[in-house]
Design an enzyme around this catalytic site. Structure first.
Site, PDB file in Angstrom:
ATOM      1  N   ILE A  13      21.243  33.535  21.208  1.00 44.63           N
ATOM      2  CA  ILE A  13      21.408  32.811  22.462  1.00 44.63           C
ATOM      3  C   ILE A  13      20.065  32.372  23.034  1.00 44.63           C
ATOM      4  CG2 ILE A  13      22.184  33.051  24.853  1.00 44.63           C
ATOM      5  CD1 ILE A  13      24.427  34.881  23.755  1.00 44.63           C
ATOM      6  N   ASP A  58       5.307  42.153  25.567  1.00 42.43           N
ATOM      7  CA  ASP A  58       6.169  43.323  25.432  1.00 42.43           C
ATOM      8  C   ASP A  58       6.851  43.526  26.778  1.00 42.43           C
ATOM      9  OD1 ASP A  58       7.372  45.791  25.212  1.00 42.43           O
ATOM     10  OD2 ASP A  58       5.596  46.841  24.479  1.00 42.43           O
ATOM     11  N   ASN A  86      17.188  37.156  28.807  1.00 41.34           N
ATOM     12  CA  ASN A  86      18.109  37.218  27.680  1.00 41.34           C
ATOM     13  C   ASN A  86      17.834  38.388  26.740  1.00 41.34           C
ATOM     14  OD1 ASN A  86      20.074  35.975  25.631  1.00 41.34           O
ATOM     15  ND2 ASN A  86      18.152  36.007  24.476  1.00 41.34           N
ATOM     16  N   SER A 148      27.059  40.815  29.995  1.00 40.40           N
ATOM     17  CA  SER A 148      28.115  41.001  29.002  1.00 40.40           C
ATOM     18  C   SER A 148      29.368  41.497  29.704  1.00 40.40           C
ATOM     19  CB  SER A 148      27.672  42.033  27.954  1.00 40.40           C
ATOM     20  OG  SER A 148      28.775  42.472  27.178  1.00 40.40           O
ATOM     21  N   TYR A 167      25.180  50.838  26.376  1.00 43.53           N
ATOM     22  CA  TYR A 167      25.051  49.388  26.540  1.00 43.53           C
ATOM     23  C   TYR A 167      25.829  48.927  27.768  1.00 43.53           C
ATOM     24  CZ  TYR A 167      25.357  44.402  25.299  1.00 43.53           C
ATOM     25  OH  TYR A 167      25.291  43.032  25.304  1.00 43.53           O
ATOM     26  N   LYS A 171      24.230  47.290  31.194  1.00 43.07           N
ATOM     27  CA  LYS A 171      24.584  45.941  31.624  1.00 43.07           C
ATOM     28  C   LYS A 171      25.179  45.957  33.025  1.00 43.07           C
ATOM     29  CE  LYS A 171      23.510  43.242  28.098  1.00 43.07           C
ATOM     30  NZ  LYS A 171      22.599  42.075  28.196  1.00 43.07           N
ATOM     31  N   VAL A 200      30.120  35.270  21.413  1.00 38.24           N
ATOM     32  CA  VAL A 200      29.301  34.257  20.747  1.00 38.24           C
ATOM     33  C   VAL A 200      28.985  34.678  19.317  1.00 38.24           C
ATOM     34  CG1 VAL A 200      27.237  32.820  20.937  1.00 38.24           C
ATOM     35  CG2 VAL A 200      28.280  33.783  23.005  1.00 38.24           C
TER      36      VAL A 200
END
Length: 267
Positions: A13, A58, A86, A148, A167, A171, A200
């Site tokens: 993406i 970084d 992103n 997400s 995760y 998010k 995606v």
């Protein structure tokens, strides 16, 4: 000229954003990446389009991020219109475990949560803070976090997906952080948004859902939300829709979490 900075721009993406935006010579695009060693497609694109500038940094190191912001500032004379967050990851290997499976695995649980929070939440706060003065001086004044559906309570409740614990937590947490930045920075005219890209077809997505049994499970889960779902959309389609949402971002919808359709239609 509108200036854009995109983190995690070597592939998927992030690279899609760079490709789409750099087609217009009126856009100045900064591709913020960790290493040139894995940036072959990006390097090829930048060689053809002079409005792309690659910035190596970084995102877990505030000092290096300050240097990256200074590098961008030299080109834009101290401003940045749109910052797109992103970069992110789903780590570690225990992401396939549901919460109850961590009983007796306390160290693994801490790693599952902490590694994801570092990568997907804390690092993004570092990025925002390093680039914030540039955004303040920009014309668009927009900060967008690529989130997400894993970070949405209702999505997880309906689909019944109990894995990718760290995760999802990271998010969801960054969605809140993005809203709080929006609340804090509204007085400066800065707008923030958490944005789901949809399902995606990226290398990262294939690594998670590529196996036939996992693909079947995910499809069954997704169809509890939308029965018409059959396959992921292309990077280009996702990015095109996301940019339409970003372009329509105003003070009225700042701080929200929406999909690439600008609403809560996940697919």
């Amino acid at each position: 000229m509108v200036s854009w900075a995109i983190t995690g721009a070597t592939r998927g993406i992030g690279l899609g954003f760079v490709d789409n935006l750099s087609v217009d010579p009126k856009n100045q695009v900064f591709a913020i990446i960790r290493s040139r060693g894995t940036a072959g497609p990006l390097e090829e694109l930048a060689a053809k389009r002079k409005n792309i500038q690659i910035v190596v940094t970084d995102i877990s190191d505030p000092r290096k991020l300050d240097q990256a912001a200074a590098e961008v500032s030299k080109v834009t004379v101290g401003s940045l219109d749109v910052l797109i967050l992103n970069a992110g990851s789903a780590e570690p290997e225990t992401s396939t475990l549901p919460p109850s499976a961590f009983r007796g695995k306390e160290e693994a649980l801490e790693k599952e949560i902490n590694e994801n929070v570092k990568a997907n939440l804390i690092s993004n706060i570092y990025v925002i803070n390093s680039f914030l003065d540039l955004v303040r001086n920009g014309k668009e004044k927009k900060i967008v976090f690529i989130s997400s559906p894993s970070g949405d309570v209702e999505f997880n409740r309906v689909t019944g997906i109990s894995t990718v614990l760290g995760y999802s937590v990271s998010k969801a947490g960054m969605n809140i952080v993005t809203t709080k930045f929006g609340a804090e920075l509204a007085q400066d005219g800065i707008k923030t948004l958490s944005l789901s890209p949809g399902w995606v077809n990226t290398d990262a997505a294939q690594a998670v859902t590529g196996a036939p049994d996992i693909r079947k499970f995910m499809l069954n889960a997704f169809r509890k939300i939308d029965q018409s779902v059959n396959e992921p959309i292309s990077v280009d389609e996702s990015v095109t829709h996301q940019l339409q949402v970003i372009q329509s971002l105003t003070e009225a919808n700042s701080g929200k979490f929406v999909t690439h359709h600008g609403n809560v239609d996940w697919f």
